[in-house]
Scaffold this active site. Structure first.
Site, PDB file in Angstrom:
ATOM      1  N   LYS A   1       5.275 -11.426   4.332  1.00 49.94           N
ATOM      2  CA  LYS A   1       4.453 -10.089   4.996  1.00 49.94           C
ATOM      3  C   LYS A   1       3.259  -9.747   4.390  1.00 49.94           C
ATOM      4  CE  LYS A   1       5.730  -6.369   8.261  1.00 49.94           C
ATOM      5  NZ  LYS A   1       4.838  -5.530   7.578  1.00 49.94           N
TER       6      LYS A   1
ATOM      7  N   HIS B   1       0.200 -10.119  15.870  1.00 47.92           N
ATOM      8  CA  HIS B   1       0.792  -8.763  16.347  1.00 47.92           C
ATOM      9  C   HIS B   1       0.872  -8.582  18.019  1.00 47.92           C
ATOM     10  CE1 HIS B   1       0.585  -7.817  12.226  1.00 47.92           C
ATOM     11  NE2 HIS B   1       0.982  -6.634  12.604  1.00 47.92           N
TER      12      HIS B   1
ATOM     13  N   HIS C   1      12.590  -4.281   9.464  1.00 49.82           N
ATOM     14  CA  HIS C   1      11.363  -4.290  10.143  1.00 49.82           C
ATOM     15  C   HIS C   1      11.464  -4.579  11.736  1.00 49.82           C
ATOM     16  CE1 HIS C   1       7.119  -4.924  11.291  1.00 49.82           C
ATOM     17  NE2 HIS C   1       6.722  -4.117  10.434  1.00 49.82           N
TER      18      HIS C   1
ATOM     19  N   THR D   1       2.220   3.028   2.253  1.00 46.02           N
ATOM     20  CA  THR D   1       3.033   3.254   3.362  1.00 46.02           C
ATOM     21  C   THR D   1       4.455   2.711   3.038  1.00 46.02           C
ATOM     22  OG1 THR D   1       2.522   1.095   4.562  1.00 46.02           O
ATOM     23  CG2 THR D   1       1.017   3.041   5.048  1.00 46.02           C
ATOM     24  N   ARG D   2       4.486   1.975   1.881  1.00 52.45           N
ATOM     25  CA  ARG D   2       5.815   1.362   1.424  1.00 52.45           C
ATOM     26  C   ARG D   2       6.448   1.761   0.112  1.00 52.45           C
ATOM     27  NH1 ARG D   2       4.467   0.248   6.008  1.00 52.45           N
ATOM     28  NH2 ARG D   2       4.733  -2.118   6.956  1.00 52.45           N
TER      29      ARG D   2
ATOM     30  N   ASP E   1       0.700  -1.055   0.225  1.00 49.20           N
ATOM     31  CA  ASP E   1      -0.063  -0.027  -0.072  1.00 49.20           C
ATOM     32  C   ASP E   1       1.012   1.144  -0.174  1.00 49.20           C
ATOM     33  OD1 ASP E   1       1.103   0.240   2.523  1.00 49.20           O
ATOM     34  OD2 ASP E   1      -1.006  -0.038   3.569  1.00 49.20           O
TER      35      ASP E   1
ATOM     36  N   HIS F   1      -4.220  -1.202   7.884  1.00 48.15           N
ATOM     37  CA  HIS F   1      -4.220   0.486   7.389  1.00 48.15           C
ATOM     38  C   HIS F   1      -5.456   0.979   6.839  1.00 48.15           C
ATOM     39  CE1 HIS F   1       0.470  -0.347   7.096  1.00 48.15           C
ATOM     40  NE2 HIS F   1       0.023  -0.493   8.045  1.00 48.15           N
TER      41      HIS F   1
END
Length: 228
Positions: A181, A197, A171, A71-72, A69, A106
Site C-alpha cells: 500500500k 479506488h 483498513h 495520516t499514519r 505521511d 493526500h
C-alpha cells in the site's frame, strides 16, 4: 452521556443521548513492544522470506525509502535511522539515499509536519520530498495489471533498491495497510488511483482484515511486484 474519541493528538467529545446508545465497542488492547528500536533491529536481523538488507545492497546502489505521511502513526524516524545505518555499514553513502513520502492523493506534508515525523537531524541529512500524484514529469509507467495501468513516482521506479516502510493497521478497503500500500496508492499517479479506488477493484462488501479475494489488495500487490 459524553464520549471521548481519539482525534490526532487530542480527543473529540460527543454528547450522546443515552436512549439512542446501543453499546460501546472497544478493540482488544495489545501491549506495545517495550523497546521499539530493539524490535526494528531484530526485524532487520531476521527478515521474513528475504535476505538481510546488507546482503542485498551494493555501495553504488541508489536507494529510495518510502515512508508514510502524517495520516499514519508510523515511527518513521526510528525506521529511517535503523535502515540508513545498515545501508551505511554496507558502503552506501547518505547521498545515495532519498526518502519519498507516500502521500497518495493526500495533501503534501509541510516542512513542520515532516520535521515532526522524522526529526530535524534526518530532515537535514537526507533529501526528503512529498510524492505528487499529479506531477506527470515525475511519474513513470511500469506496466498493466490487467485491470489498471500502473504509473508510479519516477524516483521510486528508477531506484536500484526500493524500501517500503509503513504501519500495519486494519483498513476498510485493503484489508490491512502497510507494505504494497506504500506503493499503490502511496506513490502512484492519480490516473492509477482513480481505477484502483473504484468499483469493482474496491469491494462492495466489508473487507476490513481480509486480503484473500480482495482485489484492492491483489492489484496493489501486482503493482508492487512490477516495481521490484
Amino acid at each position: 452521556m459524553k464520549i471521548k474519541i481519539p482525534y490526532g493528538d487530542l480527543y473529540q467529545e460527543l454528547d450522546i443521548n443515552q436512549n439512542n446508545l446501543i453499546g460501546i465497542l472497544k478493540a482488544k488492547e495489545i501491549k506495545p513492544v517495550k523497546d521499539e528500536k530493539l524490535a526494528i533491529e531484530k526485524s532487520l536481523d531476521f527478515p521474513i522470506k528475504s535476505k538481510k538488507l546488507e546482503e542485498i545492497v551494493k555501495p553504488n546502489d541508489q536507494i529510495v525509502i518510502v515512508i508514510n505521511d502524517k495520516t499514519r502513526p508510523t515511527p518513521s524516524k526510528i525506521l529511517i535511522e535503523a535502515i540508513s545505518k545498515r545501508l551505511n555499514l554496507s558502503g552506501v553513502p547518505d547521498s545515495n539515499i532519498q526518502i519519498i513520502i507516500a502521500t497518495g492523493t493526500h495533501d503534501a506534508n509541510t516542512q513542520e509536519e515532516i520535521e515532526m515525523m522524522v526529526g530535524k537531524e534526518l530532515l537535514k541529512k537526507f533529501h526528503i520530498e512529498n510524492h505528487n500524484c499529479l506531477d506527470q514529469n515525475n511519474l513513470k509507467y511500469i506496466g498493466h495489471t490487467g485491470r489498471m495501468p500502473v504509473f508510479i513516482n519516477r524516483k521510486v521506479a528508477e531506484a536500484d533498491i526500493k524500501i517500503l516502510t509503513g504501519v500495519i493497521l486494519p483498513h476498510h478497503a485493503a484489508g490491512f495497510g502497510g507494505s504494497r500500500k506504500s506503493l499503490v496508492p502511496g506513490v502512484a499517479s492519480l490516473e492509477t488511483l482513480k481505477l484502483h479506488h473504484s468499483f469493482p477493484i474496491r469491494s462492495f462488501d466489508p473487507v476490513v482484515g481480509k486480503i484473500e479475494g480482495n482485489l484492492f489488495h491483489e492489484e496493489a500487490t501486482k503493482a508492487a511486484r512490477m516495481a521490484n
